[in-house]
Design an enzyme around this catalytic site. Structure first.
Site, mmCIF file in Angstrom:
data_model
loop_
_atom_site.group_PDB
_atom_site.id
_atom_site.type_symbol
_atom_site.label_atom_id
_atom_site.label_comp_id
_atom_site.label_asym_id
_atom_site.label_seq_id
_atom_site.Cartn_x
_atom_site.Cartn_y
_atom_site.Cartn_z
ATOM 1 N N ASP A 1 5.912 1.635 5.620
ATOM 2 C CA ASP A 1 6.034 0.727 4.479
ATOM 3 C C ASP A 1 6.443 1.557 3.259
ATOM 4 O OD1 ASP A 1 5.796 -1.309 2.649
ATOM 5 O OD2 ASP A 1 3.683 -1.715 3.005
ATOM 6 N N THR B 1 1.736 7.645 3.438
ATOM 7 C CA THR B 1 0.874 8.227 4.471
ATOM 8 C C THR B 1 1.667 9.250 5.276
ATOM 9 O OG1 THR B 1 -0.057 5.998 4.624
ATOM 10 C CG2 THR B 1 -0.777 7.591 6.279
ATOM 11 N N ASP C 1 2.470 2.727 13.475
ATOM 12 C CA ASP C 1 2.763 1.314 13.688
ATOM 13 C C ASP C 1 3.922 0.856 12.801
ATOM 14 O OD1 ASP C 1 1.250 1.599 11.338
ATOM 15 O OD2 ASP C 1 -0.140 -0.037 11.782
ATOM 16 N N GLY D 1 5.682 4.678 2.964
ATOM 17 C CA GLY D 1 5.950 6.015 3.496
ATOM 18 C C GLY D 1 5.021 7.093 2.969
ATOM 19 N N LYS E 1 10.126 -0.874 7.399
ATOM 20 C CA LYS E 1 10.533 -1.877 6.404
ATOM 21 C C LYS E 1 11.720 -1.425 5.557
ATOM 22 C CE LYS E 1 6.167 -4.396 5.917
ATOM 23 N NZ LYS E 1 5.038 -4.716 5.019
ATOM 24 N N GLY F 1 -3.652 1.629 13.892
ATOM 25 C CA GLY F 1 -2.489 0.747 14.075
ATOM 26 C C GLY F 1 -1.597 1.032 15.267
HETATM 27 P P1 IMP Z 1 2.598 3.285 3.910
HETATM 28 O O1 IMP Z 1 1.830 4.544 3.647
HETATM 29 O O2 IMP Z 1 2.776 2.419 2.702
HETATM 30 O O3 IMP Z 1 3.931 3.528 4.631
HETATM 31 O O4 IMP Z 1 1.711 2.350 4.827
HETATM 32 C C1 IMP Z 1 1.256 2.787 6.014
HETATM 33 C C2 IMP Z 1 0.176 1.919 6.611
HETATM 34 O O5 IMP Z 1 -0.077 0.695 5.882
HETATM 35 C C3 IMP Z 1 0.630 1.480 7.975
HETATM 36 O O6 IMP Z 1 0.351 2.487 8.944
HETATM 37 C C4 IMP Z 1 -0.171 0.218 8.180
HETATM 38 O O7 IMP Z 1 -1.457 0.518 8.665
HETATM 39 C C5 IMP Z 1 -0.296 -0.368 6.785
HETATM 40 N N1 IMP Z 1 0.742 -1.419 6.598
HETATM 41 C C6 IMP Z 1 1.861 -1.352 5.868
HETATM 42 N N2 IMP Z 1 2.577 -2.509 5.953
HETATM 43 C C7 IMP Z 1 1.868 -3.326 6.784
HETATM 44 C C8 IMP Z 1 2.088 -4.672 7.296
HETATM 45 O O8 IMP Z 1 3.082 -5.366 7.034
HETATM 46 N N3 IMP Z 1 1.120 -5.163 8.127
HETATM 47 C C9 IMP Z 1 0.011 -4.436 8.477
HETATM 48 N N4 IMP Z 1 -0.217 -3.191 8.035
HETATM 49 C C10 IMP Z 1 0.706 -2.638 7.192
#
Ligand code: IMP
Ligand code: MG
Length: 187
Positions: A116, A120, A113, A118, A144, A57
């Site tokens: 969301d 990861t 990128d 968090g 977000k 990303g």
């Molecule tokens: P998290 O671990 O939920 O914070 O998500 C991390 C990963 O999910 C990001 O690095 C993105 O690759 C993917 N992701 C989360 N939200 C979106 C979105 O709105 N569009 C595309 N990819 C997303």
């Protein structure tokens, strides 16, 4: 940060797919990335700086960003994978590609990128922190602001993103749309 709501014109990259509106145009992103680069330049006075991009990303964001960081630095990448939905809530993240570069004693800037949930990031910060970097900071193009248990603040943020599914400028939906020169919403 203002949202720029525009209808999507006839972009041949979209192939009639369901992109609804442009949220951040290429120009708006370019201006913001330049500002982020300046802020990062000012934040790191000395020492080795390693900019670590989280693939896939961050690939476009990182390549634009590093060209606006006016100091010596190195670039490497990380590929992380979560074990799938059932395991995700426990934050289990596996490194599929581990940076070759030594992290100990360096300033590490992890480039994402979008933040969301968090999850990861939480796991990666833990993994990277174990390698004794001199400092560890996060730079995300989009945030977000819905993560409830972020263990590490995101120091550099491009835009406070709407709570919608966003694509383009590196972000995908099922591997599509990464090449869009703007960020658009599917909703
Ligand atoms: P998290 O671990 O939920 O914070 O998500 C991390 C990963 O999910 C990001 O690095 C993105 O690759 C993917 N992701 C989360 N939200 C979106 C979105 O709105 N569009 C595309 N990819 C997303
Ligand atoms: Mg993705």
């Amino acid at each position: 940060m203002t949202e720029h709501i525009q209808p999507v014109t006839d972009d041949p990259r979209l192939d009639g797919r369901a992109v609804r509106r442009i949220v951040y145009s290429g120009d708006v992103i370019a201006t913001r990335v330049q500002e982020l680069g300046a802020a990062i330049t000012a934040a790191y006075p000395d020492g080795d700086l390693l900019v670590l991009g989280l693939l896939k990303g961050s690939f476009i964001f990182l390549s634009d960003l590093v060209r606006h960081i006016a100091r010596p630095l190195q670039v490497d990448f990380l590929v992380a994978s979560s074990y799938g939905d059932a395991m995700e809530s426990s934050g289990v993240v596996r490194l599929l590609y581990d940076p070759e570069t030594e992290l100990e004693g360096k300033h590490i800037l992890l480039v994402e990128d979008i933040v969301d949930s968090g999850r990861t990031l939480n796991r990666l910060v833990e993994l990277l922190g174990d390698r004794k970097p001199r400092s560890l900071e996060i730079c995300a193009l989009l945030h977000k602001h819905i993560a409830t248990e972020l263990h590490h603040p995101t120091r550099f943020i491009g835009f406070d993103a709407p709570h919608e599914f966003l694509v383009g400028y590196g972000l995908d939906h099922a591997e599509n749309f990464r090449h869009l020169p703007y960020v658009a919403s599917l909703q």
